[in-house]
Write a protein that holds these residues in place. Structure first.
Motif, PDB file in Angstrom:
ATOM      1  N   ALA A  98      -1.433 -46.975  -4.928  1.00 37.02           N
ATOM      2  CA  ALA A  98      -2.832 -46.270  -5.849  1.00 37.02           C
ATOM      3  C   ALA A  98      -2.323 -45.510  -6.578  1.00 37.02           C
ATOM      4  O   ALA A  98      -0.809 -45.905  -7.475  1.00 37.02           O
ATOM      5  N   THR A  99      -3.148 -44.393  -7.219  1.00 37.08           N
ATOM      6  CA  THR A  99      -2.854 -44.548  -8.610  1.00 37.08           C
ATOM      7  C   THR A  99      -2.784 -42.808  -8.523  1.00 37.08           C
ATOM      8  O   THR A  99      -3.474 -42.546  -7.668  1.00 37.08           O
ATOM      9  N   PRO A 100      -2.065 -42.275  -9.680  1.00 37.31           N
ATOM     10  CA  PRO A 100      -1.996 -40.524  -9.369  1.00 37.31           C
ATOM     11  C   PRO A 100      -3.444 -39.757  -9.931  1.00 37.31           C
ATOM     12  O   PRO A 100      -3.433 -40.747 -11.315  1.00 37.31           O
ATOM     13  N   VAL A 101      -3.898 -39.238  -9.545  1.00 38.00           N
ATOM     14  CA  VAL A 101      -5.004 -38.157 -10.058  1.00 38.00           C
ATOM     15  C   VAL A 101      -4.917 -36.938 -10.482  1.00 38.00           C
ATOM     16  O   VAL A 101      -4.391 -36.077  -9.774  1.00 38.00           O
ATOM     17  N   PHE A 102      -3.794 -36.579 -11.663  1.00 37.28           N
ATOM     18  CA  PHE A 102      -3.851 -34.913 -11.748  1.00 37.28           C
ATOM     19  C   PHE A 102      -5.050 -34.014 -12.025  1.00 37.28           C
ATOM     20  O   PHE A 102      -5.593 -34.077 -12.228  1.00 37.28           O
ATOM     21  N   CYS A 103      -3.940 -32.410 -11.262  1.00 36.25           N
ATOM     22  CA  CYS A 103      -5.252 -31.711 -11.247  1.00 36.25           C
ATOM     23  C   CYS A 103      -4.336 -30.806 -11.591  1.00 36.25           C
ATOM     24  O   CYS A 103      -2.996 -30.681 -11.351  1.00 36.25           O
ATOM     25  N   ASP A 104      -5.288 -29.235 -11.799  1.00 34.11           N
ATOM     26  CA  ASP A 104      -4.479 -27.957 -12.064  1.00 34.11           C
ATOM     27  C   ASP A 104      -4.248 -27.159 -11.200  1.00 34.11           C
ATOM     28  O   ASP A 104      -4.542 -27.942 -10.058  1.00 34.11           O
ATOM     29  N   ILE A 105      -3.451 -26.285 -11.756  1.00 31.25           N
ATOM     30  CA  ILE A 105      -3.062 -25.493 -10.668  1.00 31.25           C
ATOM     31  C   ILE A 105      -3.645 -23.747 -10.829  1.00 31.25           C
ATOM     32  O   ILE A 105      -4.650 -23.747 -11.561  1.00 31.25           O
ATOM     33  N   ASP A 106      -4.183 -23.173  -9.529  1.00 39.84           N
ATOM     34  CA  ASP A 106      -4.607 -21.725  -9.518  1.00 39.84           C
ATOM     35  C   ASP A 106      -3.464 -20.590 -10.902  1.00 39.84           C
ATOM     36  O   ASP A 106      -2.640 -20.974  -9.811  1.00 39.84           O
ATOM     37  N   PRO A 107      -3.881 -20.351 -11.871  1.00 43.41           N
ATOM     38  CA  PRO A 107      -2.898 -20.091 -12.988  1.00 43.41           C
ATOM     39  C   PRO A 107      -1.460 -18.625 -12.253  1.00 43.41           C
ATOM     40  O   PRO A 107      -0.796 -18.009 -12.512  1.00 43.41           O
ATOM     41  N   GLU A 108      -2.410 -17.392 -11.127  1.00 42.53           N
ATOM     42  CA  GLU A 108      -1.877 -16.890 -10.306  1.00 42.53           C
ATOM     43  C   GLU A 108      -0.542 -17.850  -9.535  1.00 42.53           C
ATOM     44  O   GLU A 108       0.890 -17.575  -9.101  1.00 42.53           O
ATOM     45  N   THR A 109      -0.581 -18.669  -8.314  1.00 44.03           N
ATOM     46  CA  THR A 109      -0.210 -18.626  -7.521  1.00 44.03           C
ATOM     47  C   THR A 109       1.015 -19.990  -8.193  1.00 44.03           C
ATOM     48  O   THR A 109       1.674 -19.858  -7.018  1.00 44.03           O
ATOM     49  N   TYR A 110       0.749 -20.931  -9.104  1.00 42.78           N
ATOM     50  CA  TYR A 110       1.299 -22.473  -9.251  1.00 42.78           C
ATOM     51  C   TYR A 110       0.303 -23.072  -8.438  1.00 42.78           C
ATOM     52  O   TYR A 110       1.304 -23.896  -8.321  1.00 42.78           O
ATOM     53  N   CYS A 111      -0.308 -22.800  -7.523  1.00 40.12           N
ATOM     54  CA  CYS A 111      -0.369 -24.317  -6.932  1.00 40.12           C
ATOM     55  C   CYS A 111      -1.691 -24.527  -6.835  1.00 40.12           C
ATOM     56  O   CYS A 111      -2.905 -23.446  -6.628  1.00 40.12           O
ATOM     57  N   VAL A 112      -1.944 -25.708  -6.002  1.00 42.68           N
ATOM     58  CA  VAL A 112      -3.274 -26.295  -6.632  1.00 42.68           C
ATOM     59  C   VAL A 112      -3.713 -25.034  -5.201  1.00 42.68           C
ATOM     60  O   VAL A 112      -3.396 -24.924  -4.569  1.00 42.68           O
ATOM     61  N   SER A 113      -5.443 -25.303  -5.701  1.00 45.45           N
ATOM     62  CA  SER A 113      -5.979 -24.765  -4.891  1.00 45.45           C
ATOM     63  C   SER A 113      -7.720 -25.353  -4.242  1.00 45.45           C
ATOM     64  O   SER A 113      -8.033 -26.723  -5.722  1.00 45.45           O
ATOM     65  N   ALA A 114      -8.144 -25.363  -3.582  1.00 43.88           N
ATOM     66  CA  ALA A 114      -9.750 -25.991  -3.481  1.00 43.88           C
ATOM     67  C   ALA A 114     -10.273 -25.991  -4.653  1.00 43.88           C
ATOM     68  O   ALA A 114     -11.006 -27.083  -5.176  1.00 43.88           O
ATOM     69  N   GLU A 115     -10.594 -25.247  -5.477  1.00 41.37           N
ATOM     70  CA  GLU A 115     -11.343 -25.594  -6.311  1.00 41.37           C
ATOM     71  C   GLU A 115     -10.611 -26.597  -7.243  1.00 41.37           C
ATOM     72  O   GLU A 115     -11.562 -27.054  -8.670  1.00 41.37           O
ATOM     73  N   THR A 116      -9.249 -26.328  -7.759  1.00 45.41           N
ATOM     74  CA  THR A 116      -8.066 -27.277  -8.743  1.00 45.41           C
ATOM     75  C   THR A 116      -8.706 -28.817  -8.591  1.00 45.41           C
ATOM     76  O   THR A 116      -8.633 -29.915  -9.091  1.00 45.41           O
ATOM     77  N   VAL A 117      -8.549 -28.634  -6.862  1.00 46.78           N
ATOM     78  CA  VAL A 117      -8.255 -30.608  -6.338  1.00 46.78           C
ATOM     79  C   VAL A 117     -10.008 -30.906  -6.494  1.00 46.78           C
ATOM     80  O   VAL A 117     -10.238 -32.011  -6.905  1.00 46.78           O
ATOM     81  N   ARG A 118     -10.714 -30.321  -6.403  1.00 49.27           N
ATOM     82  CA  ARG A 118     -12.260 -30.541  -6.644  1.00 49.27           C
ATOM     83  C   ARG A 118     -12.714 -31.077  -8.095  1.00 49.27           C
ATOM     84  O   ARG A 118     -13.052 -32.091  -7.786  1.00 49.27           O
ATOM     85  N   ALA A 119     -12.597 -30.615  -8.527  1.00 47.92           N
ATOM     86  CA  ALA A 119     -13.080 -30.911  -9.786  1.00 47.92           C
ATOM     87  C   ALA A 119     -11.857 -32.739 -10.502  1.00 47.92           C
ATOM     88  O   ALA A 119     -12.183 -33.088 -11.435  1.00 47.92           O
ATOM     89  N   ALA A 120     -10.392 -33.014  -9.513  1.00 48.69           N
ATOM     90  CA  ALA A 120     -10.019 -34.316  -9.703  1.00 48.69           C
ATOM     91  C   ALA A 120     -10.395 -35.167  -8.642  1.00 48.69           C
ATOM     92  O   ALA A 120     -10.613 -36.298  -8.351  1.00 48.69           O
ATOM     93  N   LEU A 121     -11.573 -34.911  -7.840  1.00 48.69           N
ATOM     94  CA  LEU A 121     -11.992 -35.998  -6.560  1.00 48.69           C
ATOM     95  C   LEU A 121     -12.866 -36.994  -7.035  1.00 48.69           C
ATOM     96  O   LEU A 121     -13.833 -36.836  -7.871  1.00 48.69           O
TER      97      LEU A 121
END
Ligand SMILES: Cc1ncc(COP(=O)(O)O)c(C=O)c1O
Length: 359
Positions: A98-121
């Motif tokens: 499979a292919t990695p598709v990079f997404c951003d993180i939440d700037p406060e928690t440094y974790c991925v969030s639904a918002e940052t993941v949605r942009a990469a789907l």
């Protein structure tokens, strides 16, 4: 005096006799691969996490590759993964085809969030790797609500608690752990684990870790030679009952930093809403981070910038990372710094760090 970045030996001092007895038990048994220690530890670790199955593998990187394949990920699929993480979170994807598709993180928690993941789907997205970075706990349920299976990369989050009290390892479709010696639950060598409550997925992972075979004589698919070994499992069994106490020590150290006023000097780590992280690394941020680094170096305070170059900008990820813009990732990469953290970090040591951080 100086303060080390982490301390893996002091927490084990009281366990020396038990650890030596566990090693002796394995030597006496003459069973070294896939024997009773591994299966007992798999049961104990699954129930600790609140999952029904655990599959011991050779390390946390193999755990991700094998878990993804057991989830049905293969050629033509995309897997969403953060770029602000240890390189292995993404490195483990291409071996599945499979292919990695990079997404951003939440700037406060440094974790991925639904918002940052949605942009990469995309319609080809087959799975999301939610990294519980530094011991923080990503919001897995919110990401799964986007309609895509989540593999938790919990390599750094043993001992953490999610909002609602659940543990990493039982929040998504499957989860992976690393038992690298400096991790919250560390072996005396490499080791890894996959947890899931999906029996068929666990069976596929068990087959994949043994060359793609269920009966060890017929081979149904190309797999791996990737097992947790008996010695490491016996060593980890001694430590697992103490994991929560050690995790509380990490939480207490985080509180000491807050009480000592570190938050006035740098940006402190932010737990995801409702989560209670067992900080694996205590990562602060400062706009002029090089000044902080040299002040800590002068005072012999351990510190490390783990991910100054985010994964999508690494040479080996060129094919998938070129042209990708992730502003929160770039900012975190530029400004973050890990400072001392361990289950036994004392208030006096924390005070020494805070004095040194007054630039
Ligand atoms: C977030 C993360 N994922 C994956 C891994 C890979 O684990 P291992 O080193 O056991 O292969 C690590 C740790 O090394 C990690 O920190």
């Amino acid at each position: 005096m100086g303060v080390p970045l982490f301390d893996t030996s002091t927490p084990l001092e009281g366990l020396q006799d038990e650890l030596r007895a566990a090693v002796a038990r394995v030597l006496d048994s003459e069973r070294y691969i896939l024997g009773p220690e591994v299966s007992a530890f798999e049961g104990e670790f699954a129930s600790y996490c609140g999952a029904t199955h655990a599959v011991g593998v050779a390390n946390g990187t193999d755990a991700i590759t094998i878990a993804l394949r057991a989830m049905g990920v293969g050629p033509g699929d995309e897997v969403v993964v953060p770029s602000f993480t240890f390189y292995a979170s993404a490195e483990a994807i291409p071996p599945t085809g499979a292919t990695p598709v990079f997404c951003d993180i939440d700037p406060e928690t440094y974790c991925v969030s639904a918002e940052t993941v949605r942009a990469a789907l995309t319609p080809r997205t087959k799975a999301v790797i939610a990294v519980h970075l530094f011991g923080n706990v990503a919001q897995v349920a919110e990401i799964e609500a986007l309609g895509v299976p989540v593999l938790e990369d919990a390599a750094q989050a043993a001992g953490s608690l999610a909002s609602g009290g659940g543990r990493p390892g039982a929040l998504g479709t499957a989860a992976t752990f690393s038992f690298f010696p400096s991790k919250n639950l560390g072996a005396f060598g490499d080791g890894g684990m996959i947890t899931t409550s999906d029996e068929a997925l666990a069976e596929r992972a068990r087959s994949l870790r043994f060359h793609g075979s269920r009966d060890k004589v017929t081979y149904e698919q190309v797999g791996y030679n990737s097992r947790l070994d008996e010695l490491q499992a016996a060593i980890l069994r001694v430590q697992l009952p103490h994991l929560d106490t050690l995790a509380d020590g990490r939480r207490a150290a985080g509180r000491y930093y807050e009480e000592a006023g570190l938050g006035e000097l740098v940006r402190l780590p932010s737990p995801v809403a409702g989560a209670s992280p067992a900080w694996h690394l205590y990562v602060v941020a400062h706009p002029e981070v090089q000044r902080l680094e040299s002040a800590l170096a002068d005072a012999r305070i351990g510190h490390k910038a783990y991910y100054r170059t985010p994964v999508h900008r690494q040479v080996a990820m060129r094919e998938w990372g070129a042209g990708v813009e992730l502003p929160a990732t770039d900012e975190a990469a530029r400004t973050h710094l890990a400072i001392p953290m361990s289950p036994v970090l004392s208030r006096e040591q924390v005070d020494e760090v805070v004095v040194a951080a007054r630039l």
